[in-house]
Scaffold this motif. Structure first.
Motif, PDB file in Angstrom:
ATOM      1  N   LEU A   1      32.605  51.525  39.112  1.00 42.44           N
ATOM      2  CA  LEU A   1      33.167  52.829  38.786  1.00 42.44           C
ATOM      3  C   LEU A   1      34.103  53.235  39.922  1.00 42.44           C
ATOM      4  CD1 LEU A   1      32.946  54.829  36.487  1.00 42.44           C
ATOM      5  CD2 LEU A   1      31.145  56.010  37.754  1.00 42.44           C
ATOM      6  N   ILE A   2      35.422  53.218  39.645  1.00 44.87           N
ATOM      7  CA  ILE A   2      36.419  53.541  40.676  1.00 44.87           C
ATOM      8  C   ILE A   2      37.338  54.612  40.102  1.00 44.87           C
ATOM      9  CG2 ILE A   2      38.303  52.634  42.103  1.00 44.87           C
ATOM     10  CD1 ILE A   2      36.998  49.842  41.761  1.00 44.87           C
ATOM     11  N   ASN A   3      37.418  55.756  40.767  1.00 47.29           N
ATOM     12  CA  ASN A   3      38.290  56.861  40.320  1.00 47.29           C
ATOM     13  C   ASN A   3      38.026  57.233  38.862  1.00 47.29           C
ATOM     14  OD1 ASN A   3      39.452  56.783  42.821  1.00 47.29           O
ATOM     15  ND2 ASN A   3      41.067  55.355  42.138  1.00 47.29           N
ATOM     16  N   ASP A   4      36.744  57.385  38.515  1.00 48.76           N
ATOM     17  CA  ASP A   4      36.387  57.799  37.161  1.00 48.76           C
ATOM     18  C   ASP A   4      36.784  56.800  36.084  1.00 48.76           C
ATOM     19  OD1 ASP A   4      34.734  59.794  36.444  1.00 48.76           O
ATOM     20  OD2 ASP A   4      36.304  60.990  35.467  1.00 48.76           O
ATOM     21  N   GLU A   5      36.918  55.548  36.477  1.00 46.51           N
ATOM     22  CA  GLU A   5      37.170  54.500  35.498  1.00 46.51           C
ATOM     23  C   GLU A   5      36.247  53.321  35.789  1.00 46.51           C
ATOM     24  OE1 GLU A   5      41.761  54.414  34.012  1.00 46.51           O
ATOM     25  OE2 GLU A   5      41.343  53.557  35.968  1.00 46.51           O
ATOM     26  N   TRP A   6      35.776  52.671  34.701  1.00 45.24           N
ATOM     27  CA  TRP A   6      35.074  51.403  34.887  1.00 45.24           C
ATOM     28  C   TRP A   6      36.118  50.319  35.047  1.00 45.24           C
ATOM     29  CZ3 TRP A   6      30.188  51.463  35.999  1.00 45.24           C
ATOM     30  CH2 TRP A   6      29.350  52.459  35.472  1.00 45.24           C
ATOM     31  N   VAL A   7      35.955  49.513  36.096  1.00 48.38           N
ATOM     32  CA  VAL A   7      36.846  48.366  36.278  1.00 48.38           C
ATOM     33  C   VAL A   7      35.989  47.112  36.067  1.00 48.38           C
ATOM     34  CG1 VAL A   7      38.407  47.158  37.816  1.00 48.38           C
ATOM     35  CG2 VAL A   7      38.217  49.671  37.908  1.00 48.38           C
ATOM     36  N   ILE A   8      36.373  46.354  35.018  1.00 51.02           N
ATOM     37  CA  ILE A   8      35.490  45.270  34.569  1.00 51.02           C
ATOM     38  C   ILE A   8      36.142  43.920  34.820  1.00 51.02           C
ATOM     39  CG2 ILE A   8      34.221  44.355  32.575  1.00 51.02           C
ATOM     40  CD1 ILE A   8      34.703  47.301  31.398  1.00 51.02           C
ATOM     41  N   ASN A   9      35.344  43.021  35.389  1.00 51.53           N
ATOM     42  CA  ASN A   9      35.802  41.650  35.634  1.00 51.53           C
ATOM     43  C   ASN A   9      34.708  40.665  35.244  1.00 51.53           C
ATOM     44  OD1 ASN A   9      38.533  41.481  37.153  1.00 51.53           O
ATOM     45  ND2 ASN A   9      37.455  43.233  38.088  1.00 51.53           N
ATOM     46  N   GLY A  10      35.121  39.632  34.516  1.00 52.24           N
ATOM     47  CA  GLY A  10      34.127  38.616  34.170  1.00 52.24           C
ATOM     48  C   GLY A  10      34.523  37.868  32.909  1.00 52.24           C
ATOM     49  N   GLN A  11      33.538  37.168  32.337  1.00 54.32           N
ATOM     50  CA  GLN A  11      33.826  36.320  31.180  1.00 54.32           C
ATOM     51  C   GLN A  11      32.683  36.409  30.161  1.00 54.32           C
ATOM     52  OE1 GLN A  11      34.359  32.204  32.214  1.00 54.32           O
ATOM     53  NE2 GLN A  11      34.619  31.575  30.079  1.00 54.32           N
ATOM     54  N   LYS A  12      33.061  36.561  28.919  1.00 53.54           N
ATOM     55  CA  LYS A  12      32.080  36.569  27.812  1.00 53.54           C
ATOM     56  C   LYS A  12      32.337  35.374  26.905  1.00 53.54           C
ATOM     57  CE  LYS A  12      29.876  40.284  28.920  1.00 53.54           C
ATOM     58  NZ  LYS A  12      28.407  40.265  29.107  1.00 53.54           N
ATOM     59  N   ILE A  13      31.321  34.985  26.149  1.00 49.13           N
ATOM     60  CA  ILE A  13      31.485  33.827  25.262  1.00 49.13           C
ATOM     61  C   ILE A  13      30.692  34.053  23.975  1.00 49.13           C
ATOM     62  CG2 ILE A  13      29.579  32.462  26.209  1.00 49.13           C
ATOM     63  CD1 ILE A  13      31.448  29.978  26.016  1.00 49.13           C
ATOM     64  N   TRP A  14      30.996  33.315  22.941  1.00 47.16           N
ATOM     65  CA  TRP A  14      30.364  33.423  21.613  1.00 47.16           C
ATOM     66  C   TRP A  14      30.629  34.794  20.989  1.00 47.16           C
ATOM     67  CZ3 TRP A  14      30.021  28.702  21.078  1.00 47.16           C
ATOM     68  CH2 TRP A  14      29.444  27.862  22.029  1.00 47.16           C
TER      69      TRP A  14
ATOM     70  N   PHE B   1      38.081  36.771  28.404  1.00 43.25           N
ATOM     71  CA  PHE B   1      38.252  36.835  29.860  1.00 43.25           C
ATOM     72  C   PHE B   1      38.664  38.255  30.208  1.00 43.25           C
ATOM     73  CE2 PHE B   1      38.820  32.509  28.544  1.00 43.25           C
ATOM     74  CZ  PHE B   1      38.139  31.776  29.511  1.00 43.25           C
ATOM     75  N   LEU B   2      37.928  38.876  31.117  1.00 43.47           N
ATOM     76  CA  LEU B   2      38.195  40.275  31.472  1.00 43.47           C
ATOM     77  C   LEU B   2      38.626  40.333  32.935  1.00 43.47           C
ATOM     78  CD1 LEU B   2      34.933  40.680  29.813  1.00 43.47           C
ATOM     79  CD2 LEU B   2      36.606  42.381  29.121  1.00 43.47           C
ATOM     80  N   THR B   3      39.874  40.786  33.167  1.00 40.57           N
ATOM     81  CA  THR B   3      40.406  40.838  34.524  1.00 40.57           C
ATOM     82  C   THR B   3      40.893  42.254  34.808  1.00 40.57           C
ATOM     83  OG1 THR B   3      41.186  38.585  34.127  1.00 40.57           O
ATOM     84  CG2 THR B   3      41.967  39.670  36.129  1.00 40.57           C
ATOM     85  N   ASP B   4      40.205  42.958  35.703  1.00 38.78           N
ATOM     86  CA  ASP B   4      40.552  44.343  36.061  1.00 38.78           C
ATOM     87  C   ASP B   4      40.788  45.214  34.820  1.00 38.78           C
ATOM     88  OD1 ASP B   4      40.307  43.906  38.768  1.00 38.78           O
ATOM     89  OD2 ASP B   4      42.392  43.243  38.980  1.00 38.78           O
ATOM     90  N   VAL B   5      39.896  45.083  33.870  1.00 37.43           N
ATOM     91  CA  VAL B   5      39.987  45.881  32.642  1.00 37.43           C
ATOM     92  C   VAL B   5      39.494  47.292  32.954  1.00 37.43           C
ATOM     93  CG1 VAL B   5      39.084  46.140  30.304  1.00 37.43           C
ATOM     94  CG2 VAL B   5      39.688  43.876  31.158  1.00 37.43           C
ATOM     95  N   LYS B   6      40.347  48.312  32.727  1.00 34.48           N
ATOM     96  CA  LYS B   6      39.992  49.688  33.115  1.00 34.48           C
ATOM     97  C   LYS B   6      39.743  50.538  31.870  1.00 34.48           C
ATOM     98  CE  LYS B   6      42.446  49.519  37.476  1.00 34.48           C
ATOM     99  NZ  LYS B   6      43.821  49.232  37.894  1.00 34.48           N
ATOM    100  N   ILE B   7      38.577  51.144  31.808  1.00 35.55           N
ATOM    101  CA  ILE B   7      38.255  52.035  30.682  1.00 35.55           C
ATOM    102  C   ILE B   7      37.650  53.326  31.234  1.00 35.55           C
ATOM    103  CG2 ILE B   7      37.870  50.151  29.032  1.00 35.55           C
ATOM    104  CD1 ILE B   7      34.809  50.680  29.449  1.00 35.55           C
ATOM    105  N   PRO B   8      37.724  54.439  30.461  1.00 37.68           N
ATOM    106  CA  PRO B   8      37.204  55.715  30.965  1.00 37.68           C
ATOM    107  C   PRO B   8      35.710  55.643  31.295  1.00 37.68           C
ATOM    108  CG  PRO B   8      38.465  56.032  28.947  1.00 37.68           C
ATOM    109  CD  PRO B   8      38.331  54.563  29.137  1.00 37.68           C
TER     110      PRO B   8
END
Lengths: 363, 395
Positions: free
Chosen positions: B143-156, B212-219
């Motif tokens: 949680l950075i500046n009121d945003e979720w910053v998401i990094n990682g990898q999902k499959i299936w 693939f999630l790289t610096d994905v920013k959501i509220p």
């Protein structure tokens, strides 16, 4: 909509299980199997007092006039307790045969005595399903000749109901002349099995069975369902005992029940067995209420439950390791009970073939 | 024992039958989210044949929760070619989750368009190193500046190529024990930093994707439940998936098709159904289908009569159902022999190649949705009360 047992049915089941738990411990079963007939009679009497002989007898003949679902509940409880006592033949198939195919006189003579636990009728119908060693009977001049194998509940019976190849049913008092009884020893000594050799033994037809097979078929269906319920009860004990053993036996410093190899064996047994309870209830419901589905359901239930029972009786023995193989633990009484149920009134292959014909797959 | 739904439901069945009859020739066309599909979905909602018990304010029909009525609707729709309501993970899993644990804003924003088929959801749960051990997942959310910053990898991730939204499990509390460090986040799929790559599977189709999630920013508000409660939130709906994978009534339809196949296929001029070895296998499978249908009746009954217990009956559905279905489809291939190996557009292909397709697809379902080995763990631990494997240090 309610699919399952009623409070009454559950309490009947509990009563029988409790009675057997209190009066037929594994030590007592062992003594019966080794020949203690007094003990067997005592258990038989106790179960008659709980109503097992009067369930299927119509009320007008002094019985309880209950339905097939009640009868399966009792069969399941007897299998659970590996009860050394007559049931499927003497108290389900015989009164059913008399009720649907007997003359008024035959009903009046036998049904009240069955209900009161005063008469035992053995049922010999194996040859209708598939004769081994060319066994079978012929009826002429009011008497029967030939032989019947694997007569159910025939030891010390007061009469026999036997079938010929075409499903005609005959009633023969056991004190008629021309009857020779040969005791058969099966692996399952908690129940009896005999061969009867008839030489011009005086016999009466059950008149309702003389012009069509539906009476014999209904008797077979009911018998198959009782054997299925017995197997489900017996398999449930084997699963319960396996889980309990896995939760007390330790190896490698852990309960063996914490090893996935053992857990998965138990899960597989449970996954196969749980639907069998429902299937037996469903089949009983069909026999009671849905005549067009009853034969097929009885066939499939007997075949499927026999397969599941075979798997569980093997797996449960394995979960117990060396102890499972011993007489001391007594697990083998259920193994053998399931083994006999599987073959009586048609093995799975034979019954599946019958189920195929019932659906017209041969046309 | 009473298998009748009761006369009070006769009128309802008549009403459903009439609707089904009147609409059996309706064709819905186009891809997901086409106007035709959305309109049909809304028609079904308006009549209470879909989203029946979901409140009106969230776009449902607003009816009472009546299991028997739901059953009657399913039965009558199954008998007819009428287009069925849309399913998918958004409808089956996200909507029940939001109804139970979502905020008022989330319910208002997402449930209605999801029910109407305007928003397609995908599920971001599994990761390359977190399959059966899902709770070990490592995709990171800060949680950075009121945003979720998401990094990682999902499959299936099913339908990720079509989805507008993803409900995703993300590790937001790295110092907490593994089950308590996860949050359940809602990610718009058009957010910069999301890359989707389809996974071609053994059937030849691509139903799944890697994400693939790289610096994905959501509220910061795109979270269901509190921080660290994601595992609990997800488990509220995993049960919804488990029961839906192997419906014995669908298996019965396949069994009937198999019987027809065995009557029409011949070897040396003899019908396969007349060959005893094949016929015996068919009858064995039929017996198992009947056993599972009886089990399903018990589950249905326990939903109608809450005092009735059916825990074990429910736990075994996925394991038993997927294994049986795989075997049933496999028997059909053996029935056809060499003909059973034909695929895609081959000459002599039977039934459009559906038997091979299902044979492989159901092997996938034996693995997916919690492998059948994991199902056996669940059955032995939760239903039979057996202990878990001892924990390995550091896992």
């Amino acid at each position: 909509m309610y699919f399952g047992l009623s409070e009454e049915q559950k309490s009947l089941e509990d009563n029988i299980k409790k009675y057997l738990d209190d009066n037929a411990s594994i030590e007592i079963i062992r003594s019966v199997v080794e020949g203690d007939l007094d003990k067997a009679n005592e258990i038989h009497r106790g179960l008659v007092d709980l109503g097992i002989s009067s369930l299927m007898v119509p009320e007008e003949y002094g019985g309880l006039g209950l339905d097939m679902l009640f009868a399966t509940v009792v069969a399941g409880a007897l299998g659970y307790g590996t009860a050394p006592c007559p049931y499927a033949g003497a108290y389900v198939m015989a009164p059913l045969a008399l009720s649907i195919a007997g003359s008024d006189k035959q009903k009046e003579e036998w049904l009240p005595k069955i209900a009161g636990g005063e008469a035992l009728i053995g049922v010999g119908i194996s040859e209708y399903i598939g004769a081994r060693e060319n066994a079978g009977i012929e009826f002429s001049n009011d008497s029967v000749s030939g032989r019947c194998l694997f007569v159910i509940d025939g030891i010390n019976a007061d009469a026999f109901i036997v079938s010929n190849k075409s499903g005609e049913l005959f009633l023969i008092p056991s004190d008629s002349s021309g009857i020779e009884i040969v005791e058969l020893t099966t692996v399952d000594k908690t129940r009896t099995s005999i061969e009867i050799i008839f030489k011009n033994a005086k016999a009466e037809v059950l008149p309702g069975s003389s012009d069509n097979k539906s009476a014999a078929d209904k008797v077979v269906d009911a018998g198959r369902l009782m054997l299925s319920a017995d197997t489900v009860g017996a398999a449930q004990v084997m699963l319960d005992k396996s889980v309990a053993y896995a939760l007390e036996r330790k190896q490698f410093g852990r309960l063996i029940g914490s090893f996935q190899a053992v857990k998965h064996m138990c899960a597989e047994m449970a996954a196969e067995l749980e639907p069998c309870h429902s299937m037996v209830w469903h089949a009983a419901h069909c026999l009671d209420n849905v005549p067009e589905e009853s034969r097929l359901m009885a066939c499939h239930t007997k075949a499927h439950v026999s397969e599941v029972g075979k798997q569980i009786s093997k797996t449960a023995t394995e979960v117990h390791g060396g102890m499972g193989f011993t007489d001391e633990l007594g697990l083998h009484y259920w193994f053998k009970r399931i083994g006999l149920n599987r073959q009586l009134l048609g093995s799975p292959e034979l019954i599946r073939e019958e189920a195929a014909k019932l659906q017209g797959f041969d046309q | 024992m009473d298998l009748n739904y009761g006369p009070e439901y006769d009128d309802f069945r008549t009403e459903v039958k009439a609707f089904v009859k009147a609409n059996e020739d309706i064709k819905v066309t186009g891809p997901m989210r086409s106007e035709s599909r959305i309109n049909w979905q809304q028609t079904l909602i308006d009549h209470g044949y879909f989203a029946r018990s979901i409140p009106k304010e969230y776009g449902g029909y607003g009816g009472d929760m009546d299991i028997i009525k739901l059953r009657i609707i399913a039965e009558e729709f199954a008998k007819s070619p009428i287009p069925k309501p849309m399913g998918g993970q958004g409808i089956q899993m996200l909507v029940p989750t939001l109804l139970e644990l979502g905020t008022e804003e989330q319910k208002k924003e997402y449930i209605k368009p999801t029910l109407r088929g305007e928003i397609i959801w995908c599920q971001g749960y599994s990761e390359p190193n977190s399959g059966s051990d899902l709770a070990s997942l490592q995709t990171k959310g800060e949680l950075i500046n009121d945003e979720w910053v998401i990094n990682g990898q999902k499959i299936w991730t099913s339908t990720a190529q079509l989805a507008q939204m993803c409900f995703c499990l993300v590790r937001t509390e790295p110092d907490a024990p593994k089950h308590q460090g996860i949050s359940y986040l809602l990610i718009p799929m058009d957010t910069p930093g999301i890359d989707r790559r389809p996974i071609k599977q053994m059937t030849g189709d691509s139903d799944f994707n890697e994400l693939f999630l790289t610096d994905v920013k959501i509220p910061a508000t795109n979270i269901v439940g509190k921080r660290g409660e994601g595992w609990k939130v997800a488990n509220a709906t995993l049960g919804h998936e488990r029961g839906s994978l192997a419906d014995p009534n669908v298996t019965l339809n396949r069994l009937n098709s198999l019987i027809e196949l065995m009557k029409s296929e011949t070897i040396d001029g003899q019908r396969v159904i007349d060959k005893p070895a094949f016929r015996d296998r068919l009858l064995s499978i039929q017996g198992r289908v009947l056993a599972q249908q009886s089990n399903a009746l018990r589950i249905l009954s326990s939903q109608i009569n809450p005092e009735q217990e059916a825990t074990l009956s429910k736990f075994i559905v996925k394991l038993q159902g997927t294994e049986l279905r795989h075997e049933l489809e496999g028997l059909a291939i053996d029935v056809m022999g060499e003909m059973g190996t034909l695929y895609e557009q081959s000459p002599h292909l039977r039934d459009g190649g559906i038997w091979q397709m299902h044979y492989m697809y159901y092997l996938g379902l034996i693995i997916g949705g919690g492998t059948n080995q994991i199902q056996k763990n669940i059955i032995s631990e939760r239903a039979l009360g057996m202990p878990k494997e001892p924990k390995v240090q550091g896992a």
